[in-house]
Design a protein around this motif. Sequence first.
Motif, PDB file in Angstrom:
ATOM      1  N   UNK A 135       6.595   5.405  11.917  1.00 12.00           N
ATOM      2  CA  UNK A 135       6.052   6.764  12.054  1.00 12.00           C
ATOM      3  C   UNK A 135       4.549   6.809  11.773  1.00 12.00           C
ATOM      4  N   UNK A 136       4.097   5.946  10.862  1.00  9.71           N
ATOM      5  CA  UNK A 136       2.669   5.990  10.527  1.00  9.71           C
ATOM      6  C   UNK A 136       1.808   5.594  11.718  1.00  9.71           C
ATOM      7  N   UNK A 137       2.416   4.981  12.726  1.00 10.97           N
ATOM      8  CA  UNK A 137       1.659   4.701  13.949  1.00 10.97           C
ATOM      9  C   UNK A 137       1.634   5.927  14.873  1.00 10.97           C
ATOM     10  N   UNK A 138       2.403   6.939  14.506  1.00 11.53           N
ATOM     11  CA  UNK A 138       2.514   8.127  15.371  1.00 11.53           C
ATOM     12  C   UNK A 138       1.938   9.390  14.763  1.00 11.53           C
ATOM     13  N   UNK A 139       1.991   9.487  13.460  1.00  6.13           N
ATOM     14  CA  UNK A 139       1.579  10.744  12.838  1.00  6.13           C
ATOM     15  C   UNK A 139       1.045  10.454  11.446  1.00  6.13           C
ATOM     16  N   UNK A 140       0.362  11.448  10.913  1.00  7.78           N
ATOM     17  CA  UNK A 140      -0.112  11.376   9.535  1.00  7.78           C
ATOM     18  C   UNK A 140       1.093  11.578   8.609  1.00  7.78           C
ATOM     19  N   UNK A 141       1.366  10.616   7.751  1.00  6.51           N
ATOM     20  CA  UNK A 141       2.468  10.807   6.802  1.00  6.51           C
ATOM     21  C   UNK A 141       2.049  11.842   5.762  1.00  6.51           C
ATOM     22  N   UNK A 142       3.022  12.592   5.237  1.00  8.11           N
ATOM     23  CA  UNK A 142       2.647  13.547   4.184  1.00  8.11           C
ATOM     24  C   UNK A 142       2.469  12.821   2.845  1.00  8.11           C
ATOM     25  N   UNK A 143       1.967  13.522   1.865  1.00  8.94           N
ATOM     26  CA  UNK A 143       1.616  12.902   0.588  1.00  8.94           C
ATOM     27  C   UNK A 143       2.757  12.146  -0.065  1.00  8.94           C
ATOM     28  N   UNK A 144       3.913  12.787  -0.100  1.00 12.77           N
ATOM     29  CA  UNK A 144       5.073  12.174  -0.751  1.00 12.77           C
ATOM     30  C   UNK A 144       5.487  10.899  -0.020  1.00 12.77           C
ATOM     31  N   UNK A 145       5.465  10.977   1.326  1.00 12.88           N
ATOM     32  CA  UNK A 145       5.843   9.807   2.120  1.00 12.88           C
ATOM     33  C   UNK A 145       4.868   8.655   1.890  1.00 12.88           C
ATOM     34  N   UNK A 146       3.590   8.995   1.920  1.00 16.14           N
ATOM     35  CA  UNK A 146       2.557   7.962   1.729  1.00 16.14           C
ATOM     36  C   UNK A 146       2.719   7.261   0.397  1.00 16.14           C
ATOM     37  N   UNK A 147       2.967   8.086  -0.599  1.00 11.85           N
ATOM     38  CA  UNK A 147       3.091   7.584  -1.955  1.00 11.85           C
ATOM     39  C   UNK A 147       4.291   6.643  -2.082  1.00 11.85           C
ATOM     40  N   UNK A 148       5.425   7.123  -1.608  1.00 11.90           N
ATOM     41  CA  UNK A 148       6.648   6.321  -1.700  1.00 11.90           C
ATOM     42  C   UNK A 148       6.528   5.026  -0.903  1.00 11.90           C
ATOM     43  N   UNK A 149       5.900   5.123   0.261  1.00 12.59           N
ATOM     44  CA  UNK A 149       5.760   3.934   1.101  1.00 12.59           C
ATOM     45  C   UNK A 149       4.824   2.913   0.456  1.00 12.59           C
ATOM     46  N   UNK A 150       3.679   3.368  -0.048  1.00 16.88           N
ATOM     47  CA  UNK A 150       2.768   2.385  -0.656  1.00 16.88           C
ATOM     48  C   UNK A 150       3.424   1.704  -1.837  1.00 16.88           C
ATOM     49  N   UNK A 151       4.197   2.464  -2.601  1.00 15.18           N
ATOM     50  CA  UNK A 151       4.872   1.833  -3.728  1.00 15.18           C
ATOM     51  C   UNK A 151       5.881   0.790  -3.250  1.00 15.18           C
ATOM     52  N   UNK A 152       6.638   1.155  -2.234  1.00 18.98           N
ATOM     53  CA  UNK A 152       7.617   0.203  -1.701  1.00 18.98           C
ATOM     54  C   UNK A 152       6.922  -1.056  -1.180  1.00 18.98           C
ATOM     55  N   UNK A 153       5.813  -0.870  -0.494  1.00 18.71           N
ATOM     56  CA  UNK A 153       5.105  -2.022   0.080  1.00 18.71           C
ATOM     57  C   UNK A 153       4.559  -2.953  -1.004  1.00 18.71           C
ATOM     58  N   UNK A 154       4.222  -2.365  -2.149  1.00 18.28           N
ATOM     59  CA  UNK A 154       3.745  -3.190  -3.268  1.00 18.28           C
ATOM     60  C   UNK A 154       4.806  -4.179  -3.717  1.00 18.28           C
TER      61      UNK A 154
END
Lengths: 90, 189
Positions: A12-31
């Motif tokens: 989805x991040x290739x299609x749209x701006x993720x919202x704050x909560x999504x961004x946060x959760x995703x960056x944590x998961x990627x870590x």
Amino acid sequence: MRCDQASRLISHSQERQLNGAERCALSFHLLICRVCRKYKKQLKFMRKILSKLRDPQAYLETASSLIDERQSGEMRGRISKEIHEKLDST
Amino acid sequence: MSGKDKPIDDARRNIDRLVNQHTEALYSYALMRVGKPDVAEDMVQDALLAALQSWQSFAGDSSERTWLIGILSHKILDFFRRNSRREDVDDETWRTEYFNKSRHWKDRMLSWKADPETLAEDVDFRRVLQDCLRELSRVMAQAFVMREIEGCSSEEVCKHLEISQTNLWVRLHRARLQLRRCLELNWFS
């Protein structure tokens, strides 16, 4: 967040701006998840390669090596025959 | 003399030359996008026919090849629109296909060590990529090709295929999962 959800947000991040909560959760998961980090990299890689195929120039040199000569001769014959017929009938 | 000819005669003289010079390039352009050889051939034929019928409108300020590709590209997008499946795609089957019960990846996920620029020109890779794209179901492939190869925006793809954004995201997500796996199995391992 689990990998299935992460994979979806990465896409989805290739299609749209993720919202704050999504961004946060995703960056944590990627870590903490090496596999999803690779997935993210690979999607970028695929996007880059595919965009190279937009340019008609990309088909000039590879074209003849992708189709064998006999096949392409037959195709040219079929196409030109059909076109002659269609032009005749108009 | 040629001034007295009907435009169609003028066009007719060009048929064989056009077909001989451009068929291969047009065909490989079309095949990458539509996947099926018979469909690709039809597209090329339609495009060449349309080109000949509007022969007078070819201004000559771009190359003939570029002009033909432009026509072909329109034909392909028309084909996508006509064949667009507007029904919602099932959003759940991918989970069990790609993820296990604890919702981790089933795939191994290798490191892809290659330079995309060089790889894009590699004929063997192009063949693998073409086959992998062809494996995508039509519902996914059209959206994916428009978005990634043609570089249309999400909005343009939705409008053209008359699908919702959510629907588009599902299609793209699944196409990416599938294409990634296919490329990894057939090229990177």
